[in-house]
Design a protein around this motif. Structure first.
Motif, short mmCIF file in Angstrom:
data_model
loop_
_atom_site.label_atom_id
_atom_site.label_comp_id
_atom_site.label_asym_id
_atom_site.label_seq_id
_atom_site.Cartn_x
_atom_site.Cartn_y
_atom_site.Cartn_z
N LEU A 130 0.82 -1.21 0.00
CA LEU A 130 0.00 0.00 0.00
C LEU A 130 0.86 1.26 0.00
O LEU A 130 0.51 2.27 -0.62
CB LEU A 130 -0.93 -0.02 1.22
CG LEU A 130 -1.97 1.10 1.32
CD1 LEU A 130 -2.91 1.05 0.13
CD2 LEU A 130 -2.74 0.97 2.62
N ARG A 131 1.99 1.22 0.67
CA ARG A 131 2.86 2.39 0.73
C ARG A 131 3.35 2.78 -0.66
O ARG A 131 3.43 3.96 -1.00
CB ARG A 131 4.06 2.08 1.64
CG ARG A 131 5.06 3.23 1.79
CD ARG A 131 4.63 4.22 2.85
NE ARG A 131 5.60 5.30 3.01
CZ ARG A 131 6.68 5.22 3.79
NH1 ARG A 131 6.93 4.12 4.48
NH2 ARG A 131 7.49 6.26 3.90
N LEU A 132 3.66 1.80 -1.47
CA LEU A 132 4.12 2.09 -2.82
C LEU A 132 3.00 2.70 -3.65
O LEU A 132 3.23 3.60 -4.47
CB LEU A 132 4.63 0.81 -3.49
CG LEU A 132 5.45 0.98 -4.76
CD1 LEU A 132 6.73 1.75 -4.49
CD2 LEU A 132 5.80 -0.38 -5.36
N TRP A 133 1.78 2.23 -3.45
CA TRP A 133 0.64 2.81 -4.16
C TRP A 133 0.44 4.26 -3.73
O TRP A 133 0.13 5.13 -4.54
CB TRP A 133 -0.61 2.00 -3.86
CG TRP A 133 -1.83 2.56 -4.54
CD1 TRP A 133 -2.26 2.32 -5.80
CD2 TRP A 133 -2.77 3.47 -3.96
NE1 TRP A 133 -3.41 3.03 -6.07
CE2 TRP A 133 -3.74 3.75 -4.96
CE3 TRP A 133 -2.88 4.09 -2.71
CZ2 TRP A 133 -4.81 4.61 -4.72
CZ3 TRP A 133 -3.94 4.95 -2.48
CH2 TRP A 133 -4.89 5.20 -3.49
N GLU A 134 0.63 4.55 -2.43
CA GLU A 134 0.49 5.92 -1.95
C GLU A 134 1.47 6.86 -2.65
O GLU A 134 1.12 7.97 -3.06
CB GLU A 134 0.72 5.97 -0.44
CG GLU A 134 -0.35 5.26 0.38
CD GLU A 134 0.03 5.17 1.84
OE1 GLU A 134 1.14 5.62 2.20
OE2 GLU A 134 -0.77 4.65 2.63
N VAL A 135 2.69 6.39 -2.80
CA VAL A 135 3.70 7.21 -3.47
C VAL A 135 3.36 7.37 -4.95
O VAL A 135 3.45 8.46 -5.52
CB VAL A 135 5.10 6.59 -3.29
CG1 VAL A 135 6.14 7.35 -4.11
CG2 VAL A 135 5.49 6.58 -1.82
N GLY A 136 2.96 6.27 -5.59
CA GLY A 136 2.64 6.33 -7.01
C GLY A 136 1.48 7.23 -7.32
O GLY A 136 1.43 7.86 -8.39
N SER A 137 0.53 7.34 -6.40
CA SER A 137 -0.64 8.19 -6.64
C SER A 137 -0.28 9.66 -6.68
O SER A 137 -1.10 10.49 -7.09
CB SER A 137 -1.70 7.94 -5.57
OG SER A 137 -1.23 8.38 -4.29
N LEU A 138 0.93 10.01 -6.26
CA LEU A 138 1.36 11.41 -6.28
C LEU A 138 1.94 11.83 -7.63
O LEU A 138 2.30 12.99 -7.80
CB LEU A 138 2.42 11.64 -5.20
CG LEU A 138 1.98 11.36 -3.75
CD1 LEU A 138 3.16 11.54 -2.81
CD2 LEU A 138 0.83 12.26 -3.35
N ALA A 139 2.02 10.88 -8.58
CA ALA A 139 2.58 11.22 -9.90
C ALA A 139 1.78 12.37 -10.52
O ALA A 139 0.56 12.27 -10.66
CB ALA A 139 2.54 10.00 -10.82
N PRO A 140 2.44 13.46 -10.89
CA PRO A 140 1.70 14.65 -11.36
C PRO A 140 0.92 14.41 -12.64
O PRO A 140 -0.12 15.03 -12.85
CB PRO A 140 2.80 15.69 -11.56
CG PRO A 140 4.07 14.90 -11.73
CD PRO A 140 3.89 13.68 -10.88
N ARG A 141 1.39 13.52 -13.52
CA ARG A 141 0.69 13.31 -14.79
C ARG A 141 -0.70 12.71 -14.57
O ARG A 141 -1.59 12.89 -15.37
CB ARG A 141 1.50 12.40 -15.71
CG ARG A 141 2.73 13.06 -16.27
CD ARG A 141 3.43 12.16 -17.24
NE ARG A 141 2.63 11.87 -18.41
CZ ARG A 141 2.94 10.99 -19.35
NH1 ARG A 141 4.06 10.30 -19.24
NH2 ARG A 141 2.17 10.79 -20.39
#
Length: 535
Positions: A130-141
């Motif tokens: 889940l932590r990796l998904w949290e970080v990935g959801s911050l992708a600006p595109r």
């Protein structure tokens, strides 16, 4: 601390004083330290199952990196082993897909689990955390586009009662950043964060639909350039634009017709599409034989204007592709298997049937290039005038065009392979007739044009349908593009060598060589192509 363990750490390279990172050194030392049998057994069997990383306050900063350089590269290899088709992996599967030793993967999994990049499921397999998904959801595109589009997506879904998806193009693929489902809508296989080839999705096809219009816009200047070209350079430039027009516009019409009809009627659909095009080629050849004045090239203005106007009325076929993907018995392949490079290799050589179709298509159009270059000179040398040669060259594409409608329907009924093999052998016979009846050049020209036209009509829709049968909808457009590359390069591959061969050995030898090559291609098609069971 036991002396043995301290001694072991002191000899490990990562425990040396010049190690670039103390945390990395300590981590490595802890990892390689020997354990008792009891500790090893607990590590292998009694590790608790982690279903989610421990909760942290939102303001908590990420843990500092534990290494640089190759360590990060290996961690990225491990994370890159996961995709839609491999969402849960065992230790051995992770090592195999990451192409790393099992011991290396095992050492790094502890830190990845602790940080929350990975989790373990109830079966002990690893999955993205889940932590990796949290970080990935911050992708600006994805974040900015999603926030702006979400209200409109809900409105569109409510209005149309259809599934609505938001995707971002990434090279030859699209990545889905949001999806709104609707009750009763056609089921889709897409998911947020999923990635598919651009040609396998409705969102991608909406982007690609513009190619049809682009193709006609590129073709618009061609008739004017041909009519008033001040130099030969303009003629070459016009042919470049015409090639781009054909590649974009015709390719999209083929793909869209195949999307519309489904597997059972691909032969008829491609036959109708090709018949329309080549009948127009034949009619234009007849008109040029009898003369169009004062500026014959301006007839092309009518064609371009009609094509551009009709393109504006074309409806997208994305919903049909979505339905076909949902009903297809095979799941969509992973993204690395649907790219243009992988599909080009598969269509050109690795897939036996598509290899056979590609070579047959190339030789078929090689014949066409040869007939346009050699036949006029051959029959002119035997006394025929411009009108007679125009008649011969008009009969060939007209029969080729009209004949594709019944040939395509027949390919749907009896299979693709019989028509492909028979059609290639019929074409070879057409070349032989052209030489055998030269004592009456008009009869030789007309009969050879009839036989070549019928043989080509048998082959053309069956080849496209065969490639479509063997390609998954997720990469079918790339496969058809690859096939059409090999098929249409035959025009140049036929015209240029035919001219060299005619200058070297003569026109008769060139025609015999074409007959031999065509017959050999038909035999290769018989050996390589298999009829795919249509879904």
């Amino acid at each position: 601390m036991r002396p043995g363990r301290a001694s072991h750490r002191s000899h490990h390279p990562s425990c040396a004083r010049n190690s670039p990172s103390r945390s990395l050194r300590n981590s490595a030392c802890r990892t390689v330290a020997p354990r008792s049998k009891k500790e090893s057994h607990a590590l292998a069997h009694d590790r608790p199952t982690i279903t989610a990383p421990p909760s942290r306050p939102s303001e908590q900063q990420p843990s500092p990196p534990t290494g640089t350089g190759p360590v990060i590269g290996r961690a990225l290899q491990i994370l890159g082993a996961f995709n839609a088709d491999h969402a849960h992996l065992s230790l051995s599967d992770l090592a195999r897909r990451a192409r790393l030793p099992v011991s290396t993967v095992h050492r790094m999994l502890g830190e990845l689990l602790a940080w929350g990049a990975l989790e373990r499921d109830a079966q002990g397999r690893y999955r993205v955390g889940l932590r990796l998904w949290e970080v990935g959801s911050l992708a600006p595109r994805s974040q900015g586009i999603r926030e702006l589009a979400l209200p409109h997506l809900h409105d569109l879904s409510s209005l149309t009662r259809e599934n609505v998806q938001l995707a971002v193009r990434d090279g030859s693929e699209v990545v889905f950043v949001e999806r709104i489902g609707a009750d009763g809508a056609v089921p889709t296989l897409t998911r947020v964060g999923g990635r598919l080839a651009i040609t396998a999705t409705g969102a991608g096809l909406v982007l690609l639909r513009q190619l049809l219009l682009t193709g006609w816009l590129l073709g618009f200047p061609v008739p004017f350039m041909l009519a008033w070209a001040p130099s030969w350079t303009w003629i070459i430039a016009a042919n470049v634009l015409l090639g781009l027009n054909q590649g974009l516009a015709w390719s999209m019409t083929v793909n869209m017709k195949i999307d519309l009809v489904g597997p059972a009627r691909r032969g008829l659909a491609t036959g109708l599409n090709e018949a329309a095009g080549y009948t127009a080629v034949g009619a234009t050849a007849l008109l040029t034989g009898y003369g169009l004045h004062p500026v014959p090239e301006l007839l092309g203005v009518v064609f371009v204007a009609a094509g551009l106007a009709l393109s504006l009325t074309v409806r997208d076929t994305a919903a049909h592709v979505a339905l076909e993907l949902a009903q297809h018995p095979e799941p969509p392949p992973s993204s690395e298997k649907t790219g243009l490079a992988a599909t080009f290799i598969r269509t050109s050589w690795r897939d036996r049937s598509m290899r056979g179709a590609s070579q047959a298509g190339l030789v078929n159009n090689l014949n066409d290039g040869l007939t346009w270059g050699v036949f006029p000179q051959l029959f002119t040398d035997h006394g025929l005038g411009l009108a007679a040669v125009g008649l011969i060259k008009g009969i060939y594409p007209i029969l080729w065009g009209i004949g594709q409608i019944p040939a395509g329907r027949l390919a749907d009924r009896i299979g693709r392979k019989p028509l492909i093999v028979t059609g290639m052998l019929v074409q070879a016979a057409g070349f032989i007739l052209a030489l055998a009846l030269l004592s009456d050049p008009l009869l030789a020209g007309v009969l050879s044009a009839v036989v070549l036209g019928l043989g080509t009509a048998m082959v053309y829709p069956a080849l496209i349908a065969s490639v479509s049968d063997h390609a998954h909808p997720a990469w079918r457009a790339n496969a058809l593009g690859t096939y059409r590359f090999w098929r249409d390069i035959g025009y140049a591959a036929g015209a240029l060598p035919a001219g060299i061969l005619a200058d070297t050995l003569g026109l008769h030898a060139t025609v015999i060589a074409a007959a031999t090559l065509t017959a050999a291609s038909g035999l290769l098609a018989a050996r390589w192509i298999t009829d795919h069971t249509m879904h």
